[in-house]
Structures are given as structure tokens and as C-alpha cells.
Scaffold this active site. Structure first.
Site: not given
Length: 448
Positions: A262-264, A266-268, A286, A331, A384
Site C-alpha cells: 500500500c505504497a503511495a 512511495g516514500g517507504k 497501490d 503500511d 499512521c
């Protein structure tokens, strides 16, 4: 021609009337008015973000001076009063008389000549009689007091008071209302932290070091990111330090295969690609083209070659990925209560029912994506939020269902973050206690 106050009014109308996200509306409006001076852009941003952030408090104040309550007012008048009260109460450098006069002019300009006297009367009364505002007594009604003082829905306050003491809750609330600096991660593939700091300072940006990681900085006093050479050259990525800690505790080694489900934006994923030092492979995923395009834009700007982005619904099993990941990053969608300080819209949109739905959604995703981890591989679960149901309770549920064991985070964390829970494999970051967003991270190892 619209002046900055009218532009801010239109933005607040759009956000409150059409349930738009503050950051998206602001981004679109500032793009449309790129010719504005930096000072005017900052003024618009401050009024817009501040009004949304303090909405509950502002409406409470207006309602103590007006016989017509805010929910019964015409939308333009309601929002005109809101942005005006924000300036009167929270922007000391703006003269009260100017706020009042400009509000009356705007009411007339937008076709509400007949209500300009009403606007004038309310605002002048607020200015002359500030003592008229009374909040519930903290001792008798702590949730009501905190809700109206810090502009937070009372159901969220009541939930937090069950989990934390009053001082901790106050610390969370105070932190959400502080001015936010932009946190960035230095792209170590292109530049050293010291070189990046110098470059940014040469562009007039104020830079300070992060709290926990040597490659994290906090920046402010810039117009917008796309105007910075260091950003366009891919020397840094906007990412909170809490999110960077996901990469730090993942233990990624050169040659690893990393899947981020669940990347957007994309920071991680991008941090993982950097930690691989141009080896291995990151698959960043994503649910939609819209979200994946954000990841692709960041990949191209930062110049990583060992990462690909694709549309993949985390609820749908990707057969080709089964037991392929040395490291799985998840995440998952959550209530977002840890990042209210950056995205105040969250507090008005989340509900207890939505939270419960998100817990179920997280479990549904976990049932699918855990299959991607190799035997002996690492699974990093994060969110988060500061809601235990979406965090540690879900981790405990997951470990009962599947063959995964928690591992200590201490070998990967700065000592300042060590605690009893980090030894047990998880870290709950809390605004006001920690110098970052509210965030949860757990590290699990697949046994067989």
C-alpha cells in the site's frame, strides 16, 4: 481580480462545501495563482489551513455572538466569518479593523450587501468583547473543554482519554495545532546530508536536523517545492521521520526483494530502494493508476533504477509474489489519527464506525499479503494512527492466525526510542511525546 482573502475564502468554501481535501485544494489554487508574491501565498495558506484546523473552536466562538448559528447561515457568510475570526484570534500581525473592513467589502462584492451589516456587527462584537467566550470547565467536563479548546471532535478526545492520561492527550492536541515544518529524507544515492543542507540553505531555505535519523531534515521558508533545484534534481523526498523509521527497522540488505503493498506516494518504497544500494528489487504497489502515478513521478525524480510501480489491489492475491519477498512492507489504510496535524480534514471525516471498518479491512489485507513473505523473511506492519485496535491489537490477532513472531526493534533504532515495547517488537510514536507524526511500527519474522 481576487485579493488573497477572497482566494482563501473560495478555498475554504470548496473544502467545507464539497468535502475536498485541504492540501489538494490549496495545491490547485496556488498553482492557478503562481504569479502571487511569496508573502501572499503564505497568507492564503495560513488562513486556509488555520481555519480548517480550528473549525470547531471558530464555530463555537461565532455561535456565542450570533443569534443565527453557523449551521443555519448562508455558506458564503458562514465561511467569511470563519476566516475572519481565524485572523482576529490567531493572526496577531493582522489588524482587527482591517479584517473587519475586508470582510464587509467581500460580503458586498459577492452579492450579500444586505448581510454586510450582520457580518460587521458579529466581527466588531467579537473584537470589542472577547471575554464573552466561555469554555466548559476543564475539571467538570475535560472532554468538552479539550474538544472546544483544541478543535477536536469530542468522541476522539473521549477515546484518547481512555488510553492516555490528560497530560498526554493535551500534548497530542497541542502538537496537532503547531506550525508544521516540512520533513524530508536526503537521497543518499545522490548527495550527502551535509551537501544537501548547504544546497538548501543557498536557496534561502531554513534547515534543521531531524530528531532521530542522520539523513532527516526539517525545512521551512521556501515558496513551493517545485521551485527548489534540490527537489527537482531528486536530492530529497518529502517523508516524515516516523515513516523513515519503517525503512530503518526493516533490516533491508543488498540483493533483497522488497514488496510494498500500500505504497503511495512511495516514500517507504523509495527509501527501501535506496537502502539496497542499486541492488535487489522493490515492487511498489497501490490500488489505482492515480496513486501509482505519484509513485512513478517520485521514482523518476529521484532516479532509482531498482524499483518498479504497479497497480495491484492489496485485497487480491498476486500468485506470482507468493513467498518472493525478503521484506514485506504493509503500511495499511487506517484512520490517520496520528497525522491530523498535517491533514486536519481527517478529524472531521473519520468516525467510530469507519475505524471499525478499517480494522476489518486491515485484517482482510493481512490475510492476503502475508503469503508474499519468504520463510524466514521479514514483515513490517505500520500505520499512521494511534488507535490500538488498528495497531497492536491487529498485530496480536495476526500472530495468532499465522506463523510469524515479533522481533526486537532495538538493534535498528536510535537508543532514545528504546522501550519495553520496542524489545517486544513494536513502537507506538505519539505526537507531543515523540518529535514526529503519530505512527505505529511492528517487525515480525515468518517462522515457517
Amino acid at each position: 481580480m481576487k485579493n488573497p482573502r477572497e482566494i482563501a475564502l473560495d478555498a475554504v468554501m470548496d473544502i467545507t462545501g464539497n468535502q475536498q481535501y485541504t492540501h489538494r485544494v490549496l495545491s490547485q489554487i496556488l498553482k492557478q495563482h503562481q504569479s502571487l508574491e511569496k508573502q501572499d501565498r503564505s497568507f492564503i495558506t495560513r488562513i486556509c489551513e488555520g481555519t480548517i484546523e480550528r473549525l470547531i473552536t471558530i464555530d463555537y466562538i461565532i455561535n456565542q455572538y450570533s443569534s443565527i448559528k453557523t449551521n443555519k447561515m448562508k455558506p458564503l457568510i458562514r465561511n467569511l466569518l470563519r476566516i475572519s475570526v481565524y485572523q482576529i484570534k490567531y493572526m496577531d500581525q493582522v489588524p482587527d479593523s482591517a479584517v473587519c473592513n475586508e470582510a464587509v467589502k467581500l460580503a458586498k462584492k459577492r452579492g450579500f450587501q444586505s448581510l454586510s451589516g450582520f457580518v460587521n456587527g458579529i466581527l466588531r462584537n467579537i473584537i470589542r468583547n472577547p471575554e464573552k467566550v466561555s469554555f466548559p470547565p476543564e475539571e467538570k467536563d475535560p472532554a468538552g473543554y479539550l474538544s472546544l479548546n483544541y478543535s477536536m471532535p469530542d468522541w476522539i478526545i473521549k477515546d484518547w482519554l481512555k488510553q492516555y492520561d490528560v497530560q498526554t492527550v493535551k500534548g497530542i492536541l497541542e502538537t496537532t495545532l503547531r506550525d508544521k515544518k516540512t520533513t524530508i529524507r536526503c537521497n543518499l544515492n545522490k548527495v550527502s546530508p551535509d551537501e544537501l543542507k548547504k544546497m538548501l540553505e543557498n536557496e534561502g531555505v531554513s534547515v534543521e536536523y531531524g530528531a532521530y535519523l542522520s539523513y532527516a531534515f526539517r525545512i521551512e521558508n521556501y515558496n513551493y517545492l517545485n521551485a527548489l533545484n534540490a527537489f527537482n534534481k531528486g536530492y530529497f523526498q518529502v517523508q516524515d521521520e516516523s515513516s523513515m523509521l519503517v525503512g530503518a527497522v526493516s533490516g533491508i540488505k543488498e540483493g533483497d526483494v522488497v514488496i510494498d503493498v500500500c505504497a503511495a506516494p512511495g516514500g517507504k518504497s523509495l527509501h527501501a530502494a535506496e537502502l539496497l544500494h542499486s541492488t535487489g528489487q522493490v515492487s511498489s504497489r497501490d490500488v489505482s493508476d492515480y496513486k501509482v502515478n505519484f509513485i512513478v513521478d517520485n521514482i523518476n525524480r529521484l532516479g532509482y533504477t531498482n524499483i518498479t510501480a504497479k497497480v495491484q489491489d492489496a485485497l487480491v492475491l498476486d500468485e506470482e509474489s507468493i513467498e518472493k519477498a525478503d521484506v514485506l512492507l504493509a503500511d495499511l489504510p487506517c484512520s490517520g489519527l496520528g497525522i491530523i496535524g498535517k491533514k486536519p480534514d481527517i478529524k472531521y471525516n473519520v468516525t467510530k464506525e469507519k475505524q471499525k471498518e478499517l480494522v476489518r479491512l486491515q485484517r482482510d489485507i493481512l490475510e492476503v499479503v502475508h503469503q508474499y513473505v519468504k520463510k524466514g523473511g521479514t514483515f513490517i506492519y505500520s500505520s499512521c494512527t494511534i488507535n490500538p485496535e488498528e495497531n497492536i491489537e491487529n498485530v496480536r490477532w495476526f500472530m495468532k492466525q499465522y506463523h510469524f513472531k515479533a522481533e526486537s526493534l532495538n538493534p535498528y533504532l536510535p537508543e532514545i526510542l528504546w522501550s519495553d515495547t520496542t524489545k517486544e517488537g513494536y513502537l507506538q510514536l505519539i505526537p507531543g511525546i515523540h518529535q514526529c507524526d503519530g505512527f505505529f511500527i511492528a517487525r515480525l519474522r515468518r517462522e515457517h
